[in-house]
Structure formats: C-alpha cells, structure tokens
Design a protein around this motif. Sequence first.
Motif, short mmCIF file in Angstrom:
data_model
loop_
_atom_site.label_atom_id
_atom_site.label_comp_id
_atom_site.label_asym_id
_atom_site.label_seq_id
_atom_site.Cartn_x
_atom_site.Cartn_y
_atom_site.Cartn_z
N ALA A 272 24.30 49.97 75.03
CA ALA A 272 25.16 50.98 75.70
C ALA A 272 25.65 50.36 76.73
N THR A 273 24.70 49.75 77.28
CA THR A 273 25.13 49.74 78.85
C THR A 273 25.37 47.68 79.32
N SER A 274 24.62 47.11 78.13
CA SER A 274 25.89 45.69 77.54
C SER A 274 27.22 46.24 77.00
N VAL A 275 27.03 46.40 76.53
CA VAL A 275 28.64 46.56 76.05
C VAL A 275 29.81 47.26 76.85
N GLN A 276 28.94 48.66 77.41
CA GLN A 276 30.21 48.58 78.72
C GLN A 276 30.32 47.63 79.31
N GLU A 277 29.15 46.57 79.91
CA GLU A 277 29.76 45.72 80.78
C GLU A 277 30.65 44.85 79.85
N ILE A 278 30.43 44.72 79.01
CA ILE A 278 30.93 43.76 78.48
C ILE A 278 32.88 44.05 78.18
N LEU A 279 33.21 44.87 77.37
CA LEU A 279 34.67 45.74 77.23
C LEU A 279 35.03 45.71 78.82
N ALA A 280 34.08 46.46 80.04
CA ALA A 280 34.73 46.04 81.13
C ALA A 280 35.09 44.37 81.55
N SER A 281 34.17 43.10 81.58
CA SER A 281 35.11 42.22 80.83
C SER A 281 36.08 41.77 80.33
N ILE A 282 35.58 42.38 79.24
CA ILE A 282 36.63 42.25 78.82
C ILE A 282 38.54 42.23 79.33
N ALA A 387 30.57 34.92 75.58
CA ALA A 387 30.84 35.50 74.03
C ALA A 387 29.30 35.08 73.41
N LEU A 388 28.91 34.15 74.51
CA LEU A 388 27.23 33.89 74.59
C LEU A 388 26.18 35.39 74.60
N ASN A 389 26.55 35.45 74.73
CA ASN A 389 25.45 36.55 75.80
C ASN A 389 26.13 38.01 74.71
N ALA A 390 27.46 37.95 74.25
CA ALA A 390 27.35 38.56 73.28
C ALA A 390 27.05 38.42 71.69
N ALA A 391 26.76 37.03 71.37
CA ALA A 391 25.94 36.39 70.14
C ALA A 391 24.67 36.66 70.47
N ILE A 392 24.27 37.05 71.48
CA ILE A 392 22.46 37.30 71.75
C ILE A 392 22.21 38.63 71.71
N GLU A 393 23.43 39.40 72.07
CA GLU A 393 23.27 41.28 71.94
C GLU A 393 23.38 41.21 70.53
N ALA A 394 24.35 40.88 69.90
CA ALA A 394 24.08 40.83 68.58
C ALA A 394 23.25 40.56 67.41
N ALA A 395 22.71 39.30 68.13
CA ALA A 395 21.34 39.16 67.45
C ALA A 395 20.24 39.94 67.46
#
Length: 539
Positions: A272-282, A387-395
Amino acid sequence: MQPASPQFWRRLTVGGKLMLITVLFAVSIAVLLAGTVSALRTQETMAAHSDAMGRQRFLVARYYIDVMQTAQGVPADFQSVKRIFDANVASMLTGGSVITDLDGYRQVLLPAAPTGEIERLLREQQEAMARLEAGLNRFLALPPEARADPAVIEEMVQLRKGVTARADEATRLFVRNAQEESQAMLGMMVALGIVAVLLGAAGVLLISRSIVRPLQDCVRLARAIADGDLRQQPLPVRSGDEVGRLMAAFNDMLEGLRAITAETRGTAGHLATSVQEILASIQQQASSTREQAAAVQEITTTVEEIGQSAQQVAEMAREVGSNADAIAGTGQHGLQAVQEAAAAMEAIRSQTESVAETIVALSERTQAIGEIISTVNEISEQSNLVALNAAIEAAGAGEQGRRFAVVANEIKALADQAKEATRQVRGILEQTQRNISTSVLLTEEALKRAGAGRDKALAAETVIRQMAGGVQETSGSFQQVVGATGQQQIGLEQIAQGLQQIRQASVQAASGTDQLAKAAESLSQLGGTLTRLMEKYRL
C-alpha cells in the motif's frame, strides 16, 4: 530420567499400540483359559482322587466279604483285591496309576498325596489293612467251629472298621483339601479376571490418552484455525507415532500460517505504501509531462511566428530588390530616390537586426528546448526506474501483480520510446542550431551589406552616377538576404516538425502515466482487499 516403558510406548506407532493392546488382551484371555483348563483338570483329578479314595472303602469291604466267603467254603480271589488295595494306596502316596474298576481294570493317573496329613492317614490305612489281613489270616486258620465265635467275628469287624474309618477320614480330609484348593483356584481365577479387566481398562485409557485425546486436540486446533484464530498454543507432542507426527504437522502448519499471515500483512502494508509512492510519482510525472507538452506547444507557436517573420523578411527583401531594380532601370528620381533607397536600406538594416535578434532568441529557445529534452530524458529514465520498481513490486505480489507487471512493462516501453524520440529531437535541434548559426552569420553579412548599401546610397547623393552600381549591389545583397531567410525558414520548419514529434511523445507519455495511475489505483484496491482478507486471521 524418564522410565523406559513410557519412552517405549511413545516410540510405538498407532498400529503397534493397537497390536500391543490386542496381544495383552489375547494373553489375558489365554491365561484365563489356561487357568480355567487347569482348574478343570485339577477338579477332575481331585474328583478321581476322591473317587479312588472312596473306592478304598469298597475294596476293604470286598476283601472282607471275599475272605468270609472263602471261610464259608465259597472260593473268592480276595488276594487280588488285597493287591489292588495295596497298589492303590502306594500310588496315592507316591503318585501313579490307580485301578478304579475291578472288572475292567480301568486306571486313573493320580498325583502324590497333596498334604502330609493325608499321607499320614494313608500310611495308617496301610497299617490297619495289614492288621486286618493278619487278623483274617488267623481267622481262616481257625477251625470252622471257632470261626462262628461271636468274639472272633466281632474282632474281625472291628479290624475292618479300623481300616474303613481311616479310609473315610482320609477321604474327608482329601475332600476338604480339594475344596480349599478349589477355593484357591477360584480366587486365582477371580484375580486373573480382575487383572484382565484392569489390563483392558488400562488399554482403553492408553488408547484414549495416546490416540483419541490427541485427535480431539487436533480437531479443536483445526476448527480454531478455520475460524481464523492463530493465537492457539502448539499441541504437546508426547509420542512418535502417527498421531504424534500429525500433531507435529499441525504445529508446523500453525507456525507456517502465522508466519505467512504476518508476512502477508507486512507485505500488504508495504504494498500500500509503495503504491501510494508510485501513484504520487506517476501523478508528478503526469504533471511534468503535461507541462512539457504545454512548453513544447508554446515553443511550436513561437517557431511558427518566427517562420512567419522570416517569410515577411523575404517578401520585404524581394520588394526592396524590385525597388532597387526600378531605381536602377529608371534613374528618374535621382537623389530623392537614392535617399528613399537609403531610408529603405536603413529599414532593411533594422529589419535585419530584428531578424538577427529573432534568430538569437530562436537559438536561446532552441537551447531551452535542449534543456527540456534533457528533462524529458530524465523523466524517461525516472519512468524506467518507476517501471522497474513496479515490476519488482508486481513480482513480489505474485499472481495478483501480473496485470500491474503488464502496465509497468508498457510504461517502460513508452519511456523508451520517449527517450528515443528525445534523442531524435536532440539531433534535429543540433542541426537546427547549426542552421541558426549559419543564419546568424548570413544576417551579420546582410547587416554589413545593408550598411554598405546605405553608405552607397548616401554617396549617391553626390555621385548620382554611382547610384546604379550601389543599387545593383544592394539588389544582390537583398537576394542573398532572401536566400538566407529561405534557408532559415527551412530550418524553422524542421524545428517545428521536431517539436511536433516531441509533443506527440509527450502526449503518449501522458497517456501511459494515466494508464499507470489507473493500474496503481487497481493495485492499491488489491492491497486493501488483501489486507481485509488477512484481518480474518488473528495473531
């Protein structure tokens, strides 16, 4: 140190325990059967012994009757009866075969006298029988008239009663001893029955404690786990059999579920924290992309305005050239025309300076575009990193993160396209800057020539004849200005095309960031769902 028997019991398997209980029951039943058979045989032996001892009284009476019949002249084999009596008494004393049927000589094997008292009575019975035999022998030796003496007959009767009395006493004592042995045997059978019952109860208790109760504990733990309560204490493993291994497996499953639940909760929170950070970055990237697109649009508009200005300069240069040709062809207005030409040259110089300033501004804008392209390139690299961080989180999210991984890969592809577009635009800008540099040189040359034309136009005030040559030179210079502005216009068109490509790439990047934002929101919802699911299990 624990005793060996519980350790042995704990090491047995369930089949071994059941087999051991079965063997114990079988041994108990076999002991009971053996005791029963032994008791029956003992009673049979005692009954035969009692019967044999009772028959001794019959043998005494038979011996006495046979002797009396012989005395009366009726032959009888009383000696054989005496031998059977003696043999039976000897067998009763030391053990052996006893004849129980005088006609068929049926025999029964008897043990020795069971007690010393019975042995004593049997020996007294032998002695009494010996006295009876001696008395009867004396009786047979008397003459017939003496045999009828009542005193003699009474003496024989008393001797016979002495033998039968001891036989009866021995029989009663043996019967009493047999009854005591029967009571002891019965007590032993009761004790064996109690032991068998106790063994059965112990077996049932062991089965209950080692199999049924642990299975009930396993069922209770399984129900608690099914209800989501992982706060249960581990089951105590007290044996190494299948039930013990089952309880150990339940304990391992409980610890595994606790670890998985804790790790899943932590992962869900981190997700959830990572998604919020990714969402803010996006969102930040989307804002930067939109600002970039707006800046590119503004630059494109400016370049188009510069192109229009260059076109106007070219038209003005053509008009000035036409005017110069007209001045050179007619020469009618003289100095006034030369002054007008000088004024026109001054205007051309001003316009050329304006063009030069515009070109310099264009060069600065081009440099700004280069910086913007660098920013776009950095954003593309950041997009690649995101995208790399997102792929790591997705994995890390497993099966649920596969859609997010697809979106992350799409973002990476768009970022790579944007990076490639910025590289192409950078090359175009570098070419444009070289063209602008050429235009600056040409503009400077045009300024110089405009100045020379102005000087010649001023000189034409005094030397009218030189007007034609000055006008001709001015016309040539303006032709060069027209050519330079044409080249400048071509360069501006190329710049506009490059900026259009940058704008399209920015629009694609913005679209990709929007998709990535939607994917991040979906992943955030998925993380929330996972958190709610994990809240079912209480640690």
